[in-house]
Design a protein around this motif. Structure first.
Motif, short mmCIF file in Angstrom:
data_model
loop_
_atom_site.label_atom_id
_atom_site.label_comp_id
_atom_site.label_asym_id
_atom_site.label_seq_id
_atom_site.Cartn_x
_atom_site.Cartn_y
_atom_site.Cartn_z
N LEU A 154 29.56 55.86 35.87
CA LEU A 154 30.12 54.94 35.52
C LEU A 154 31.51 55.06 35.49
N LEU A 155 32.22 53.90 35.85
CA LEU A 155 33.59 53.92 36.04
C LEU A 155 34.24 52.93 35.21
N PRO A 156 35.43 53.29 34.42
CA PRO A 156 35.89 52.13 33.74
C PRO A 156 36.66 51.17 34.68
N ILE A 157 36.51 49.86 34.12
CA ILE A 157 37.06 48.83 35.03
C ILE A 157 38.48 49.00 35.43
N GLU A 158 39.42 49.48 34.52
CA GLU A 158 40.84 49.48 34.59
C GLU A 158 41.27 50.96 35.74
N ASP A 159 40.29 51.58 36.07
CA ASP A 159 40.50 52.56 36.96
C ASP A 159 39.95 52.09 38.53
N ILE A 160 39.66 50.82 38.61
CA ILE A 160 39.17 50.22 39.82
C ILE A 160 40.02 49.36 40.43
N VAL A 161 40.54 49.56 41.53
CA VAL A 161 41.37 48.51 42.29
C VAL A 161 40.75 48.10 43.54
N ILE A 162 41.38 46.83 43.99
CA ILE A 162 40.77 46.25 45.26
C ILE A 162 42.18 46.51 46.21
N PRO A 163 41.82 46.96 47.36
CA PRO A 163 42.65 47.35 48.47
C PRO A 163 43.03 46.08 49.22
N PRO A 164 44.31 46.18 49.55
CA PRO A 164 44.69 44.94 50.48
C PRO A 164 43.99 44.78 51.65
N ILE A 165 43.22 45.66 51.99
CA ILE A 165 42.18 45.23 53.23
C ILE A 165 41.19 44.48 53.19
N GLN A 166 40.55 44.01 51.67
CA GLN A 166 39.71 43.42 51.54
C GLN A 166 40.09 41.90 51.56
N ARG A 167 38.98 41.09 51.95
CA ARG A 167 39.26 39.80 52.17
C ARG A 167 39.54 39.08 50.70
N ASP A 168 39.74 37.86 50.86
CA ASP A 168 40.34 36.92 49.63
C ASP A 168 38.91 36.84 48.96
N LEU A 169 39.12 36.78 47.52
CA LEU A 169 37.74 36.54 46.55
C LEU A 169 37.27 35.08 46.64
N SER A 170 36.14 34.96 46.80
CA SER A 170 35.49 33.48 46.55
C SER A 170 34.85 33.26 45.00
N GLU A 171 35.63 32.35 44.52
CA GLU A 171 35.20 31.84 43.20
C GLU A 171 33.92 31.57 42.79
#
Length: 260
Positions: free
Chosen positions: A17-34
């Motif tokens: 289980l990882l804390p939310i604040e310790d997880i980041v989205i790298p720039p290589i990922q595509r844009d988020l879909s609302e």
């Protein structure tokens, strides 16, 4: 935290289980879909967060999400503080992202990912040949389009109009990345030039359906090389120069326009 061994490749993975604040989205990922985020929020509210995200260790004690960025955002909006995660070796990052099927990627997404992968390896190993990216980038033309959308910032470039031709004439380059960078810029500029001529024809014909832009390129290509051609002997530059010259002569019958 539990340690397991991946059953096919045999490398070690960790489940925790990882804390939310310790997880980041790298720039290589595509844009988020609302839209997808909202659907995932509804799903989590009904059955809980039961699908672990995939991460690799990043910098400064953070973890980079390589599959599950939409689930991560949904959990964050719902106020969840910890989520289940599978920690994979760093070397799996680019391969996993290229195969990510959480949200079906469109051409712009694929081009963005291809460009980010290119730039990452260009920075790390400029002498590496571009063809070595073949296992991480699905199609070579994603790189050319990525240089248009990301290097030149033309996010609205109608890449779909050129896709069928690009599949026939673009290829991975046997050049070091530092040289391939200049070649990709050149190819991107060729497409940008052809786009200008295509847009002029689109306006001249009074067209309003975006699919007609693809039809203009296809008709110009067919006028030079014929229909249903699979292999083109001309190189990238020659093909698009001939298409550029053929576009002003493109016309449509009423039946053809109605078929779109």
């Amino acid at each position: 935290m539990y340690t397991l061994r991946e059953p096919y490749k045999g490398y070690e993975v960790k489940v925790t289980l990882l804390p939310i604040e310790d997880i980041v989205i790298p720039p290589i990922q595509r844009d988020l879909s609302e839209t997808l985020i909202k659907k995932l929020m509804l799903s989590i509210e009904k059955v809980g967060f039961v699908d672990p995200i995939l991460v690799v260790e990043g910098e400064e004690g953070k973890y980079e999400v390589i599959n599950g960025q939409h689930r991560l955002k949904a959990a964050e909006l719902l106020g969840i503080r910890e989520i289940p995660a599978i920690i994979l070796p760093q070397e799996t990052k680019d391969y996993i992202i290229s195969l990510n099927v959480e949200k079906a990627p469109n051409l712009k997404d694929k081009a963005h990912q291809a460009y980010e992968i290119f730039m990452k390896y260009l920075k790390e190993n400029p002498e590496m040949e571009e063809v070595e990216l073949e296992n991480m980038v699905e199609e070579p033309y994603f790189l050319t389009v990525g240089f248009i959308t990301d290097r030149f910032g033309e996010k609205r470039f109608p890449a779909y109009a050129f896709e069928k031709v690009l599949k026939k004439v673009d290829e991975f380059l046997g050049l070091p990345l530092e040289e391939a960078e200049r070649e990709r810029e050149n190819r991107a500029n060729v497409l940008r030039d052809v786009r200008e001529v295509m847009e002029e024809k689109y306006q001249e014909l009074g067209l309003t359906n975006a699919l007609h832009k693809e039809a203009i390129i296809s008709k110009a290509f067919q006028s030079v090389y014929g229909k249903r051609v699979r292999k083109v002997d001309d190189d990238f530059y020659t093909v698009f120069e001939k298409i550029k010259e053929a576009i002003p002569r493109v016309s449509f019958t009423e039946e053809e326009l109605e078929s779109f």
